[in-house]
Design an enzyme around this catalytic site. Sequence first.
Site, PDB file in Angstrom:
ATOM      1  N   CYS A  19     -29.622 -12.480  23.030  1.00  0.00           N
ATOM      2  CA  CYS A  19     -30.263 -12.783  21.431  1.00  0.00           C
ATOM      3  C   CYS A  19     -29.826 -11.590  20.450  1.00  0.00           C
ATOM      4  CB  CYS A  19     -31.720 -12.961  21.496  1.00  0.00           C
ATOM      5  SG  CYS A  19     -32.578 -13.176  19.823  1.00  0.00           S
ATOM      6  N   CYS A  59     -32.444 -10.673  17.860  1.00  0.00           N
ATOM      7  CA  CYS A  59     -33.578  -9.806  18.513  1.00  0.00           C
ATOM      8  C   CYS A  59     -32.761  -8.198  18.654  1.00  0.00           C
ATOM      9  CB  CYS A  59     -33.812 -10.142  20.013  1.00  0.00           C
ATOM     10  SG  CYS A  59     -34.071 -11.630  20.252  1.00  0.00           S
ATOM     11  N   ASP A  60     -31.628  -8.187  18.958  1.00  0.00           N
ATOM     12  CA  ASP A  60     -31.215  -6.787  19.548  1.00  0.00           C
ATOM     13  C   ASP A  60     -30.022  -6.474  18.845  1.00  0.00           C
ATOM     14  OD1 ASP A  60     -33.204  -6.876  21.570  1.00  0.00           O
ATOM     15  OD2 ASP A  60     -31.858  -8.165  22.936  1.00  0.00           O
TER      16      ASP A  60
END
Length: 310
Positions: free
Chosen positions: A134, A137-138
């Site tokens: 993701c 997200c990261d």
Amino acid sequence: MTGIENVIILGSGCAGLTAAVYAARANLNPLLVEGSSPGGQLALTTEVENYPGFPEGIQGPELMERMKKQAARFGTRFVAGDVTRIDVKARPFTVEVEDKSYQARSLIVATGANAKYIGLPSERALVGHGVSACATCDAFFFKGKEVVVVGGGDTAMEEATFLTKFASQVTVVHRRDALRASKIMQERARANPKIAWVWNSAVVEIKDPAKKQVTSVRLKDLVTGAERDFPCQGIFVAIGHEPSTSFLKGQVELDQKGYLVLKKGTQTSVEGVFGCGDIHDIRYKQAVTAAGWGCMAAIDCERYLEEHRE
Ligand code: NAP
């Protein structure tokens, strides 16, 4: 067999637990089936920096533990184990969790989806330590670093393009020499000077689990069979998601890829069965959107039960 429940919630990720908080606060006394991976996808991640209310960030497992406590505080009851079968053709509905059977007037299905991984032991060992599925997200953790994206679909193009805002270099590794992604997404990625391409290749190993960080990937040319090490500090696996819906087949409408079809708000093809979170969402797939849908499902469910009081 116990009495008839008002609502059984299936799934203990952001969507299921948020639905439980709302259903419990509406005095529906919900029963929640946790599944074999309690806490869902976030329970498998490390730092979460984009969930509102946590300016310093929070560890995924801790966030899920807090959500569970919040749902329990208002009276949610939890059942461990996986749903093995449901029957929504007769009322009340039946839910089987391993060897136990439950009945309910309504259901909220929030069993989510899982990112597909390549399936390498080294990949599993480094999830959350340089291996991610993701970018939203990261990506932030890869400022100024070199990363690899695996996949040739829209998700891979989207992730690669997004990652160029942070990483110094993004290399897309695809197993064929043609992309599956839509034309517009391909063109955007191909025009991006920070994106490089490695065709006809597979990642066959990720180094270095002993160091708990990604230092390189081993690439295999699928035409010549030649292998080489490719230095990088991160790898984003973008080869698709799989919804956890096998137990719903033949009971509620699913689309071609197995995602739950919603008809009106969170209502599925069966009245009284509601769905929320990644089980239907192929577009946003975020913790906060799953939580939002969980809230919506609980509100829809409460209204349904109110309108269908015996
Ligand atoms: P996808 O379209 O199924 O593409 C998966 C990609 O990963 C394919 O290129 C596939 O290779 C590759 N792949 C699959 N398994 C692999 C493995 N084991 N090892 C290496 N490569 C592997 O999945 P997606 O990209 O996640 O998209 C899913 C759906 O969401 C699509 O309908 C897509 O259009 C949609 N979507 C839309 C947007 C948008 O419009 N903004 C964004 C994201 C996703 P092959 O090509 O060789 O099969």
